[in-house]
Design a protein around this motif. Structure first.
Motif, PDB file in Angstrom:
ATOM      1  N   MET A   1       9.506  -6.434   2.644  1.00 42.64           N
ATOM      2  CA  MET A   1       8.803  -6.181   1.812  1.00 42.64           C
ATOM      3  C   MET A   1       8.095  -4.558   1.896  1.00 42.64           C
ATOM      4  O   MET A   1       7.017  -4.944   3.318  1.00 42.64           O
ATOM      5  CB  MET A   1       7.884  -7.583   1.144  1.00 42.64           C
ATOM      6  N   PRO A   2       8.174  -3.466   0.718  1.00 47.55           N
ATOM      7  CA  PRO A   2       7.792  -2.634   1.772  1.00 47.55           C
ATOM      8  C   PRO A   2       5.802  -2.702   1.218  1.00 47.55           C
ATOM      9  O   PRO A   2       5.205  -3.848   1.225  1.00 47.55           O
ATOM     10  CB  PRO A   2       8.076  -2.231  -0.635  1.00 47.55           C
ATOM     11  N   GLU A   3       5.473  -1.968   2.092  1.00 44.20           N
ATOM     12  CA  GLU A   3       4.413  -2.158   2.600  1.00 44.20           C
ATOM     13  C   GLU A   3       3.294  -2.106   1.207  1.00 44.20           C
ATOM     14  O   GLU A   3       2.013  -3.050   1.537  1.00 44.20           O
ATOM     15  CB  GLU A   3       3.627  -1.036   3.383  1.00 44.20           C
ATOM     16  N   ASN A   4       3.174  -1.708   0.708  1.00 42.38           N
ATOM     17  CA  ASN A   4       1.876  -1.696  -0.352  1.00 42.38           C
ATOM     18  C   ASN A   4       3.179  -1.690  -2.556  1.00 42.38           C
ATOM     19  O   ASN A   4       3.792  -0.345  -2.580  1.00 42.38           O
ATOM     20  CB  ASN A   4       1.304  -0.341  -0.600  1.00 42.38           C
ATOM     21  N   PRO A   5       3.989  -2.580  -2.843  1.00 37.85           N
ATOM     22  CA  PRO A   5       4.565  -2.352  -3.616  1.00 37.85           C
ATOM     23  C   PRO A   5       4.161  -2.412  -5.155  1.00 37.85           C
ATOM     24  O   PRO A   5       5.128  -1.699  -6.389  1.00 37.85           O
ATOM     25  CB  PRO A   5       5.538  -3.911  -3.678  1.00 37.85           C
ATOM     26  N   LEU A   6       3.040  -2.167  -5.435  1.00 40.30           N
ATOM     27  CA  LEU A   6       2.047  -1.998  -6.096  1.00 40.30           C
ATOM     28  C   LEU A   6       2.280  -0.582  -6.807  1.00 40.30           C
ATOM     29  O   LEU A   6       1.727   0.383  -6.137  1.00 40.30           O
ATOM     30  CB  LEU A   6       0.494  -2.866  -6.304  1.00 40.30           C
ATOM     31  N   ILE A   7       2.272  -0.406  -8.372  1.00 39.09           N
ATOM     32  CA  ILE A   7       1.550   1.368  -8.247  1.00 39.09           C
ATOM     33  C   ILE A   7       0.411   1.697  -8.470  1.00 39.09           C
ATOM     34  O   ILE A   7      -0.149   0.711  -9.112  1.00 39.09           O
ATOM     35  CB  ILE A   7       2.709   1.464  -9.502  1.00 39.09           C
ATOM     36  N   THR A   8      -0.425   2.538  -7.668  1.00 39.71           N
ATOM     37  CA  THR A   8      -1.518   2.450  -8.427  1.00 39.71           C
ATOM     38  C   THR A   8      -1.916   3.704  -9.755  1.00 39.71           C
ATOM     39  O   THR A   8      -1.152   4.899  -9.492  1.00 39.71           O
ATOM     40  CB  THR A   8      -2.211   3.168  -7.153  1.00 39.71           C
ATOM     41  N   VAL A   9      -1.537   2.906 -10.624  1.00 38.16           N
ATOM     42  CA  VAL A   9      -2.693   4.011 -11.828  1.00 38.16           C
ATOM     43  C   VAL A   9      -4.168   4.475 -11.345  1.00 38.16           C
ATOM     44  O   VAL A   9      -4.965   3.992 -11.304  1.00 38.16           O
ATOM     45  CB  VAL A   9      -2.331   3.464 -13.232  1.00 38.16           C
ATOM     46  N   THR A  10      -4.192   5.530 -12.352  1.00 36.39           N
ATOM     47  CA  THR A  10      -5.579   6.180 -12.162  1.00 36.39           C
ATOM     48  C   THR A  10      -5.948   6.634 -14.129  1.00 36.39           C
ATOM     49  O   THR A  10      -5.571   6.598 -14.780  1.00 36.39           O
ATOM     50  CB  THR A  10      -5.947   7.577 -11.419  1.00 36.39           C
ATOM     51  N   ASP A  11      -7.526   7.364 -14.127  1.00 35.46           N
ATOM     52  CA  ASP A  11      -7.439   7.796 -15.567  1.00 35.46           C
ATOM     53  C   ASP A  11      -6.554   8.619 -16.083  1.00 35.46           C
ATOM     54  O   ASP A  11      -6.104   8.753 -16.830  1.00 35.46           O
ATOM     55  CB  ASP A  11      -8.849   8.357 -15.612  1.00 35.46           C
ATOM     56  N   GLU A  12      -6.259   9.506 -14.883  1.00 33.24           N
ATOM     57  CA  GLU A  12      -4.981  11.263 -15.112  1.00 33.24           C
ATOM     58  C   GLU A  12      -4.130  10.329 -15.274  1.00 33.24           C
ATOM     59  O   GLU A  12      -3.232  11.011 -15.919  1.00 33.24           O
ATOM     60  CB  GLU A  12      -5.520  11.426 -14.064  1.00 33.24           C
TER      61      GLU A  12
ATOM     62  N   LEU B   1      -5.294 -11.923  -5.547  1.00 33.56           N
ATOM     63  CA  LEU B   1      -4.559 -11.777  -6.611  1.00 33.56           C
ATOM     64  C   LEU B   1      -3.878 -10.924  -6.485  1.00 33.56           C
ATOM     65  O   LEU B   1      -3.075 -10.898  -7.081  1.00 33.56           O
ATOM     66  CB  LEU B   1      -5.480 -11.622  -7.934  1.00 33.56           C
ATOM     67  N   ALA B   2      -4.047  -9.379  -5.362  1.00 34.05           N
ATOM     68  CA  ALA B   2      -3.421  -8.539  -5.275  1.00 34.05           C
ATOM     69  C   ALA B   2      -2.441  -8.622  -4.151  1.00 34.05           C
ATOM     70  O   ALA B   2      -1.754  -8.566  -4.341  1.00 34.05           O
ATOM     71  CB  ALA B   2      -4.548  -7.291  -4.264  1.00 34.05           C
ATOM     72  N   VAL B   3      -2.850  -9.783  -3.913  1.00 35.11           N
ATOM     73  CA  VAL B   3      -1.877 -10.624  -2.645  1.00 35.11           C
ATOM     74  C   VAL B   3      -0.426 -11.266  -3.708  1.00 35.11           C
ATOM     75  O   VAL B   3       0.425 -11.140  -2.803  1.00 35.11           O
ATOM     76  CB  VAL B   3      -1.990 -11.482  -1.747  1.00 35.11           C
ATOM     77  N   SER B   4      -0.676 -12.106  -4.525  1.00 39.43           N
ATOM     78  CA  SER B   4      -0.109 -13.196  -5.586  1.00 39.43           C
ATOM     79  C   SER B   4       1.363 -11.370  -6.062  1.00 39.43           C
ATOM     80  O   SER B   4       2.089 -11.515  -5.698  1.00 39.43           O
ATOM     81  CB  SER B   4      -0.515 -13.839  -6.163  1.00 39.43           C
ATOM     82  N   LEU B   5       0.484 -10.461  -6.093  1.00 37.76           N
ATOM     83  CA  LEU B   5       1.208  -9.518  -7.380  1.00 37.76           C
ATOM     84  C   LEU B   5       2.185  -8.781  -5.815  1.00 37.76           C
ATOM     85  O   LEU B   5       3.509  -8.371  -6.570  1.00 37.76           O
ATOM     86  CB  LEU B   5      -0.134  -9.039  -7.982  1.00 37.76           C
ATOM     87  N   ALA B   6       1.605  -8.618  -5.107  1.00 39.89           N
ATOM     88  CA  ALA B   6       2.725  -8.203  -4.456  1.00 39.89           C
ATOM     89  C   ALA B   6       3.680  -8.975  -4.011  1.00 39.89           C
ATOM     90  O   ALA B   6       4.762  -8.343  -3.809  1.00 39.89           O
ATOM     91  CB  ALA B   6       1.211  -7.344  -3.014  1.00 39.89           C
ATOM     92  N   GLU B   7       3.161 -10.055  -3.959  1.00 39.72           N
ATOM     93  CA  GLU B   7       4.372 -10.969  -3.520  1.00 39.72           C
ATOM     94  C   GLU B   7       6.225 -10.933  -4.441  1.00 39.72           C
ATOM     95  O   GLU B   7       6.709 -11.068  -4.518  1.00 39.72           O
ATOM     96  CB  GLU B   7       4.414 -12.082  -2.939  1.00 39.72           C
ATOM     97  N   LEU B   8       5.151 -11.093  -5.824  1.00 35.19           N
ATOM     98  CA  LEU B   8       6.133 -11.240  -7.314  1.00 35.19           C
ATOM     99  C   LEU B   8       6.430  -9.712  -7.047  1.00 35.19           C
ATOM    100  O   LEU B   8       7.626  -9.741  -8.079  1.00 35.19           O
ATOM    101  CB  LEU B   8       5.377 -11.836  -7.945  1.00 35.19           C
TER     102      LEU B   8
END
Length: 118
Positions: free
Chosen positions: A1-12, A40-47
């Motif tokens: 699994m990638p180190e952080n498979p979640l996308i970071t979004v911002t106001d921009e 929750l972040a851990v579960s989302l990263a696993e999914l």
């Protein structure tokens, strides 16, 4: 699994990444001070790898991105908003087990699928 498979979004970049996405998007509105946000972040990263190519899973730090947080009236952490074609289709507030998150993501991808499996 990638180190952080979640996308970071911002106001921009929210409009481009979330509202302009071709795939359904789950956005996790979180904050550093929020205890339930961590598991929750851990579960989302696993999914995330399980839903690769079918849905995007993104995180938005509510404290650092107040404009988007206000726009979607997010009042509690964590809050999950599900988007399809730029429209909020579902909301979950609070920590949820991974199987609930998986079901919610599956429904966000194909609402008919949730009825077929009942």
């Amino acid at each position: 699994m990638p180190e952080n498979p979640l996308i970071t979004v911002t106001d921009e970049n929210f409009a481009d990444v979330v509202l302009g996405a071709q795939l359904p998007v789950l956005v996790d509105f979180w904050a550093k001070w929020c205890g339930p946000c961590r598991p929750l972040a851990v579960s989302l990263a696993e999914l995330a790898p399980e839903f690769e190519g079918r849905a995007l899973i993104a995180k938005l730090d509510s404290d650092e991105n107040p404009e988007t947080t206000r726009r979607y009236r997010v009042m509690s952490m964590p809050t999950l908003l599900f988007f399809r074609a730029g429209i909020v289709t579902a909301t979950l507030v609070g920590l949820r087990p991974k199987n609930v998150l998986r079901t919610a993501l599956t429904t966000a991808i194909d609402p008919a699928e949730s009825y077929a499996n009942r």
